[in-house]
Design a protein around this motif. Sequence first.
Motif, PDB file in Angstrom:
ATOM      1  N   PRO A   1     -25.395 -18.994 -71.778  1.00  0.00           N
ATOM      2  CA  PRO A   1     -26.176 -19.571 -70.667  1.00  0.00           C
ATOM      3  C   PRO A   1     -26.085 -21.094 -70.568  1.00  0.00           C
ATOM      4  CG  PRO A   1     -27.477 -17.931 -71.853  1.00  0.00           C
ATOM      5  CD  PRO A   1     -26.246 -18.189 -72.666  1.00  0.00           C
ATOM      6  N   LEU A   2     -25.685 -21.761 -71.648  1.00  0.00           N
ATOM      7  CA  LEU A   2     -25.641 -23.227 -71.644  1.00  0.00           C
ATOM      8  C   LEU A   2     -24.253 -23.778 -71.332  1.00  0.00           C
ATOM      9  CD1 LEU A   2     -27.756 -24.000 -74.854  1.00  0.00           C
ATOM     10  CD2 LEU A   2     -28.501 -24.123 -72.469  1.00  0.00           C
ATOM     11  N   ARG A   3     -23.221 -22.995 -71.562  1.00  0.00           N
ATOM     12  CA  ARG A   3     -21.866 -23.518 -71.405  1.00  0.00           C
ATOM     13  C   ARG A   3     -21.596 -23.880 -69.948  1.00  0.00           C
ATOM     14  NH1 ARG A   3     -20.690 -19.321 -75.297  1.00  0.00           N
ATOM     15  NH2 ARG A   3     -20.611 -20.348 -77.343  1.00  0.00           N
ATOM     16  N   GLY A   4     -20.979 -25.031 -69.804  1.00  0.00           N
ATOM     17  CA  GLY A   4     -20.697 -25.538 -68.452  1.00  0.00           C
ATOM     18  C   GLY A   4     -21.766 -26.464 -67.924  1.00  0.00           C
ATOM     19  N   THR A   5     -22.900 -26.543 -68.614  1.00  0.00           N
ATOM     20  CA  THR A   5     -23.953 -27.469 -68.172  1.00  0.00           C
ATOM     21  C   THR A   5     -23.684 -28.855 -68.746  1.00  0.00           C
ATOM     22  OG1 THR A   5     -25.390 -27.050 -70.069  1.00  0.00           O
ATOM     23  CG2 THR A   5     -25.620 -25.570 -68.164  1.00  0.00           C
ATOM     24  N   PRO A   6     -24.072 -29.919 -68.038  1.00  0.00           N
ATOM     25  CA  PRO A   6     -23.851 -31.286 -68.555  1.00  0.00           C
ATOM     26  C   PRO A   6     -24.519 -31.495 -69.909  1.00  0.00           C
ATOM     27  CG  PRO A   6     -24.468 -31.342 -66.240  1.00  0.00           C
ATOM     28  CD  PRO A   6     -24.660 -29.929 -66.690  1.00  0.00           C
ATOM     29  N   GLU A   7     -25.695 -30.909 -70.089  1.00  0.00           N
ATOM     30  CA  GLU A   7     -26.420 -31.100 -71.352  1.00  0.00           C
ATOM     31  C   GLU A   7     -25.638 -30.516 -72.530  1.00  0.00           C
ATOM     32  OE1 GLU A   7     -29.206 -31.062 -67.942  1.00  0.00           O
ATOM     33  OE2 GLU A   7     -27.642 -29.700 -68.669  1.00  0.00           O
ATOM     34  N   PHE A   8     -25.050 -29.335 -72.325  1.00  0.00           N
ATOM     35  CA  PHE A   8     -24.319 -28.703 -73.404  1.00  0.00           C
ATOM     36  C   PHE A   8     -23.012 -29.447 -73.687  1.00  0.00           C
ATOM     37  CE2 PHE A   8     -21.524 -25.430 -75.305  1.00  0.00           C
ATOM     38  CZ  PHE A   8     -22.323 -25.045 -76.371  1.00  0.00           C
TER      39      PHE A   8
END
Length: 581
Positions: free
Chosen positions: A559-566
Amino acid sequence: MADIFISYSSYNREKATSLVNELRSRGYDIWMDQGGIGGAMDWSSEIVEALNKAKTVLFLISKDSVTSHNCAKEIHLANEKHKNILPVVLEDTPLPVLFEYPLAGLQRVPYERTDAILQALDVLKGGKSVLEAMLTQSKVDDGLIRLAVLPFEDRSPTQDNEWFASGMTDELIDTLGSLSNMKVNPRGDVVYYKKNRTKSEEIAQDLNVRYIVEGAVQKAGERIRIIVTLTDVKARDQIWRNKYDGTFEDIFDLQDKTCFAITEAIKLTLTPEDKKKIEKKPTENAEAYELFLKGDEYYSRATRSDYEHALSLYEEAVRRDPYFSAAYADIAHTCQSLYRFYTRSESLLSRAESAAAKVREFEGETAQYFWVMSMITHSRGQSAGALQLALRAVETNPMDHMGYDALGFAYHSLGMVEETVQAREELVRLWPNQTNAHFNLLSSIHELGETTDALERLRKAAERAIHVFDRHVRLNPDDYYARVQLANIFLWAQRESEALTEAERLSALKSVDGFALYNLACLYLNCHQQDRGMAMLHRSIEKGFRNLETFLHDPDLAPLRGTPEFDELIKELEEKLRITN
């Protein structure tokens, strides 16, 4: 209704009937389904009523009964209703995972030993405690003598020789546990009693043993004293006690004397091979052995600094004795632990491989050598090679659980999910009370997907694991990593509210380490709480968990991959690894 319920497979009806007739002739009232309950009658009606009325369930173990759905339901229902269960072995057969928990810790009586069955039933019929029943069975069922070695006390004037006390405990556990006809609880089962001693009867019931070894050590300079007692809990009698004085140079002779005295007191007949096991010395160098024991004490603490200190002690031990095989094995294990949990330095794998080569030189191509090399090869990303080495480990010794541990990791790295599950199911069968074995199995089943069958398979395995983790956490309340795992297991068992309650308790603790925090992050993500999951990932990195491969490929982090935070978190992790290496 009858006092005794017999659970068996219809394929074993002839033997079941013969046993029932024999027991009835001795005055026992037994309920037995002889084919009167058919498909037209609800299974639960008559059988549940019979189980409710019975005090004891006598389960006939065979290859047919352990694959019978009806037997599984009967045994699980009996366990839930806290009935006494007496397993009777018709034929030796591995227990499937479904039967492991309800039969965990129960001694099995051979079908041919009618006297043993009658003696165990007599204890239960007489209204005595389950403890007494278990102790009676432990004496008469399969010939195994069940014994626990409780953590030795350090009574040294300076109170700084805990390593000596722990080493003496571990030596007795390892040596006595290797003997024929002996069953000795592993260290993880007894560590709770280091600070929490209760009555011997309560300890024996919890550990399912008849005999308890206790002791203390004192060390002042080179002078040492070892005090050991042996209690027969069933007889409520301390049957042996001795005090040994000497110097640390005498440690191996003192350990030998202790082991021989214990086996004599419990009337264990030693084979020539057993005597060799007792007399075998890990090293002839007392100074090297002292360093080795100190290394084991630091390794057990499992922090990065303690691993590093343990490694330095092991390496000094092999400098004192270049033929110290056990120390080389621990060098390999410690290097792998540092590599897996704290720093991805190739030099650690090289040191582990060199140490493993020494083990091979001194001990030969043992199962231990193959699974150690499999884990090293796995860490280098050579999955096919790791698989071949793990298979060699299992072939060399099919009863060595660590071979299946390595096999599970190898299959997992190759994306062979069902094979991973099967390897880890076998690991749990051989190592039923080991928490990490259960957790890794659950993680593998979780990867099978979200089909109805997979989720139900996960739920059932989680419910079995909860019982193992509940006991472990009760005995080891400061094991925060196990508590994090238990929170995840509650989620897999479809008990989300209990999972989040435990997770919130743990997230408030500053002492939780990096690996535990990582698993806590996975739990929050599986509960669709991305912000909490990301926060736990940052904390896990700060606390030293820096396994980049896991961050990049773990499905729980999808769910986190591809997000700027990750993406920013990965850059942070890569920079820390660059600086460290």
